[in-house]
Scaffold this motif. Structure first.
Motif, PDB file in Angstrom:
ATOM      1  N   VAL A  81      -0.012 -29.216 -28.923  1.00  0.00           N
ATOM      2  CA  VAL A  81      -1.446 -29.477 -29.090  1.00  0.00           C
ATOM      3  C   VAL A  81      -2.227 -28.558 -28.171  1.00  0.00           C
ATOM      4  O   VAL A  81      -1.742 -28.131 -27.126  1.00  0.00           O
ATOM      5  N   ILE A  82      -3.461 -28.248 -28.607  1.00  0.00           N
ATOM      6  CA  ILE A  82      -4.362 -27.442 -27.781  1.00  0.00           C
ATOM      7  C   ILE A  82      -5.631 -28.238 -27.531  1.00  0.00           C
ATOM      8  O   ILE A  82      -5.960 -29.154 -28.295  1.00  0.00           O
ATOM      9  N   ASN A  83      -6.314 -27.887 -26.469  1.00  0.00           N
ATOM     10  CA  ASN A  83      -7.610 -28.486 -26.164  1.00  0.00           C
ATOM     11  C   ASN A  83      -8.671 -27.457 -26.519  1.00  0.00           C
ATOM     12  O   ASN A  83      -8.813 -26.447 -25.830  1.00  0.00           O
ATOM     13  N   LEU A  84      -9.371 -27.691 -27.606  1.00  0.00           N
ATOM     14  CA  LEU A  84     -10.391 -26.748 -28.061  1.00  0.00           C
ATOM     15  C   LEU A  84     -11.762 -27.386 -27.870  1.00  0.00           C
ATOM     16  O   LEU A  84     -12.171 -28.237 -28.655  1.00  0.00           O
ATOM     17  N   ARG A  85     -12.408 -26.984 -26.807  1.00  0.00           N
ATOM     18  CA  ARG A  85     -13.734 -27.517 -26.471  1.00  0.00           C
ATOM     19  C   ARG A  85     -13.766 -29.048 -26.512  1.00  0.00           C
ATOM     20  O   ARG A  85     -14.620 -29.666 -27.116  1.00  0.00           O
ATOM     21  N   GLY A  86     -12.766 -29.657 -25.882  1.00  0.00           N
ATOM     22  CA  GLY A  86     -12.729 -31.109 -25.760  1.00  0.00           C
ATOM     23  C   GLY A  86     -12.000 -31.818 -26.884  1.00  0.00           C
ATOM     24  O   GLY A  86     -11.731 -33.011 -26.785  1.00  0.00           O
ATOM     25  N   LYS A  87     -11.672 -31.100 -27.961  1.00  0.00           N
ATOM     26  CA  LYS A  87     -10.919 -31.712 -29.062  1.00  0.00           C
ATOM     27  C   LYS A  87      -9.439 -31.378 -28.908  1.00  0.00           C
ATOM     28  O   LYS A  87      -9.088 -30.210 -28.701  1.00  0.00           O
ATOM     29  N   LYS A 175      -1.410 -34.179 -45.501  1.00  0.00           N
ATOM     30  CA  LYS A 175      -0.921 -35.547 -45.673  1.00  0.00           C
ATOM     31  C   LYS A 175       0.584 -35.700 -45.447  1.00  0.00           C
ATOM     32  O   LYS A 175       1.069 -36.808 -45.288  1.00  0.00           O
ATOM     33  N   GLU A 176       1.303 -34.598 -45.389  1.00  0.00           N
ATOM     34  CA  GLU A 176       2.743 -34.726 -45.205  1.00  0.00           C
ATOM     35  C   GLU A 176       3.061 -35.454 -43.895  1.00  0.00           C
ATOM     36  O   GLU A 176       2.594 -35.092 -42.831  1.00  0.00           O
ATOM     37  N   GLY A 177       3.803 -36.477 -43.996  1.00  0.00           N
ATOM     38  CA  GLY A 177       4.164 -37.256 -42.824  1.00  0.00           C
ATOM     39  C   GLY A 177       3.046 -38.181 -42.392  1.00  0.00           C
ATOM     40  O   GLY A 177       3.233 -39.025 -41.542  1.00  0.00           O
ATOM     41  N   GLY A 178       1.868 -38.010 -42.990  1.00  0.00           N
ATOM     42  CA  GLY A 178       0.752 -38.895 -42.702  1.00  0.00           C
ATOM     43  C   GLY A 178       0.167 -38.733 -41.315  1.00  0.00           C
ATOM     44  O   GLY A 178      -0.762 -39.417 -40.951  1.00  0.00           O
ATOM     45  N   SER A 179       0.685 -37.817 -40.525  1.00  0.00           N
ATOM     46  CA  SER A 179       0.182 -37.762 -39.154  1.00  0.00           C
ATOM     47  C   SER A 179       0.318 -36.363 -38.559  1.00  0.00           C
ATOM     48  O   SER A 179       0.792 -36.192 -37.471  1.00  0.00           O
ATOM     49  N   LEU A 180      -0.128 -35.392 -39.306  1.00  0.00           N
ATOM     50  CA  LEU A 180      -0.003 -34.008 -38.877  1.00  0.00           C
ATOM     51  C   LEU A 180      -1.278 -33.527 -38.184  1.00  0.00           C
ATOM     52  O   LEU A 180      -1.378 -32.424 -37.751  1.00  0.00           O
ATOM     53  N   TYR A 181      -2.244 -34.369 -38.055  1.00  0.00           N
ATOM     54  CA  TYR A 181      -3.579 -33.917 -37.702  1.00  0.00           C
ATOM     55  C   TYR A 181      -4.205 -34.812 -36.646  1.00  0.00           C
ATOM     56  O   TYR A 181      -3.658 -35.833 -36.251  1.00  0.00           O
ATOM     57  N   SER A 182      -5.362 -34.424 -36.201  1.00  0.00           N
ATOM     58  CA  SER A 182      -6.103 -35.259 -35.263  1.00  0.00           C
ATOM     59  C   SER A 182      -7.422 -35.656 -35.903  1.00  0.00           C
ATOM     60  O   SER A 182      -7.961 -34.952 -36.736  1.00  0.00           O
ATOM     61  N   LYS A 183      -7.917 -36.810 -35.540  1.00  0.00           N
ATOM     62  CA  LYS A 183      -9.183 -37.290 -36.084  1.00  0.00           C
ATOM     63  C   LYS A 183      -9.957 -38.002 -34.989  1.00  0.00           C
ATOM     64  O   LYS A 183      -9.399 -38.802 -34.256  1.00  0.00           O
ATOM     65  N   SER A 184     -11.237 -37.690 -34.911  1.00  0.00           N
ATOM     66  CA  SER A 184     -12.159 -38.362 -34.002  1.00  0.00           C
ATOM     67  C   SER A 184     -11.605 -38.495 -32.583  1.00  0.00           C
ATOM     68  O   SER A 184     -11.679 -39.541 -31.959  1.00  0.00           O
ATOM     69  N   GLY A 185     -11.030 -37.439 -32.093  1.00  0.00           N
ATOM     70  CA  GLY A 185     -10.579 -37.436 -30.712  1.00  0.00           C
ATOM     71  C   GLY A 185      -9.212 -38.052 -30.489  1.00  0.00           C
ATOM     72  O   GLY A 185      -8.590 -37.836 -29.469  1.00  0.00           O
ATOM     73  N   SER A 186      -8.711 -38.860 -31.423  1.00  0.00           N
ATOM     74  CA  SER A 186      -7.368 -39.412 -31.262  1.00  0.00           C
ATOM     75  C   SER A 186      -6.388 -38.498 -31.985  1.00  0.00           C
ATOM     76  O   SER A 186      -6.681 -37.994 -33.052  1.00  0.00           O
ATOM     77  N   THR A 187      -5.264 -38.281 -31.389  1.00  0.00           N
ATOM     78  CA  THR A 187      -4.313 -37.343 -31.966  1.00  0.00           C
ATOM     79  C   THR A 187      -3.008 -38.028 -32.324  1.00  0.00           C
ATOM     80  O   THR A 187      -2.452 -38.767 -31.549  1.00  0.00           O
ATOM     81  N   GLU A 188      -2.583 -37.763 -33.529  1.00  0.00           N
ATOM     82  CA  GLU A 188      -1.245 -38.170 -33.936  1.00  0.00           C
ATOM     83  C   GLU A 188      -0.517 -36.905 -34.304  1.00  0.00           C
ATOM     84  O   GLU A 188      -1.056 -36.049 -34.979  1.00  0.00           O
ATOM     85  N   VAL A 189       0.685 -36.771 -33.905  1.00  0.00           N
ATOM     86  CA  VAL A 189       1.464 -35.591 -34.235  1.00  0.00           C
ATOM     87  C   VAL A 189       2.740 -36.059 -34.916  1.00  0.00           C
ATOM     88  O   VAL A 189       3.374 -37.012 -34.465  1.00  0.00           O
ATOM     89  N   ALA A 190       3.067 -35.383 -36.010  1.00  0.00           N
ATOM     90  CA  ALA A 190       4.256 -35.774 -36.774  1.00  0.00           C
ATOM     91  C   ALA A 190       5.474 -35.852 -35.870  1.00  0.00           C
ATOM     92  O   ALA A 190       5.797 -34.922 -35.157  1.00  0.00           O
ATOM     93  N   LYS A 191       6.140 -36.971 -35.892  1.00  0.00           N
ATOM     94  CA  LYS A 191       7.323 -37.189 -35.052  1.00  0.00           C
ATOM     95  C   LYS A 191       8.587 -36.968 -35.872  1.00  0.00           C
ATOM     96  O   LYS A 191       8.612 -37.185 -37.069  1.00  0.00           O
ATOM     97  N   ASN A 192       9.619 -36.574 -35.173  1.00  0.00           N
ATOM     98  CA  ASN A 192      10.913 -36.487 -35.841  1.00  0.00           C
ATOM     99  C   ASN A 192      11.376 -37.877 -36.229  1.00  0.00           C
ATOM    100  O   ASN A 192      11.154 -38.830 -35.507  1.00  0.00           O
ATOM    101  N   GLU A 193      11.988 -37.952 -37.367  1.00  0.00           N
ATOM    102  CA  GLU A 193      12.477 -39.265 -37.802  1.00  0.00           C
ATOM    103  C   GLU A 193      13.966 -39.369 -37.571  1.00  0.00           C
ATOM    104  O   GLU A 193      14.653 -38.430 -37.407  1.00  0.00           O
TER     105      GLU A 193
END
Length: 193
Positions: A81-87, A175-193
């Motif tokens: 993950v990167i911090n891009l101007r607070g995101k 949408k792959e994995g349902g959690s590849l992205y960040s939204k509204s400051g909260s971050t979910e990152v696709a985890k290994n299963e």
């Protein structure tokens, strides 16, 4: 084209030279006016020596690679993950995601920051080309020879006067994995299963 140019590109007016030539020829021959809404405007980039495109409306900005924080136990294509101007934005290496061999970062490597339905993700690509207009009538469905691991991410193939561009389906990529992205400051990152 350098990062400064890319960050400041005019999304409404950037035409590729080949299309400008084609439009000029058509205009002279027919005297007709060609409407821009007959075209899809995409940001073109190179990945594994091939030209790909993302709808310009999904591109928030393009940046040079920056330091990222590795997130343990994520899928191999998630760099961190990167911090891009607070995101906090996850960065995905598209080469790895598409099954190509990872490539060292060079002067031409860029991160395309996507903003789609309030979700953000960065895609690491080999090189940015430019903004293309692709005539909608020249966009065809995904051909059968596209590798299966990439096919689901492709929404079509655009034929231009001298090039072919593979147009990516951002919704499928996100949408792959349902959690590849960040939204509204909260971050979910696709985890290994």
């Amino acid at each position: 084209m350098n990062a400064k140019d890319v960050d400041l590109f005019d999304k409404s007016l950037a035409l590729n030279e080949e299309l400008e030539e084609e439009l000029a020829k058509k205009g002279k021959k027919t005297g007709t006016i060609i409407m821009k809404d007959e075209y899809e405007q995409v940001v073109g980039f190179i990945l594994n020596k091939e030209l790909y495109g993302i709808d310009i409306l999904d591109v928030e900005e393009i940046i040079k690679p920056v330091d990222y924080t590795y997130v343990p136990n994520t899928r191999p294509y998630v760099m961190g993950v990167i911090n891009l101007r607070g995101k906090v934005i996850p960065v995905v290496d598209l080469r790895v995601k598409f099954g190509f061999v990872a490539k060292p970062i060079t002067e031409q490597t860029r991160i395309v920051i996507i903003n789609h339905d309030e979700f953000n993700v960065g895609f690491l690509v080999d090189k940015i080309e430019k903004v293309y207009y692709v005539e909608k009538k020249n966009i065809e469905p995904t051909p059968p020879n596209i590798p299966a691991n990439i096919e689901k991410y492709v929404k079509g193939v655009g034929k231009m006067p001298k090039k072919i561009i593979t147009l990516l389906n951002i919704e499928e990529l996100l949408k792959e994995g349902g959690s590849l992205y960040s939204k509204s400051g909260s971050t979910e990152v696709a985890k290994n299963e």
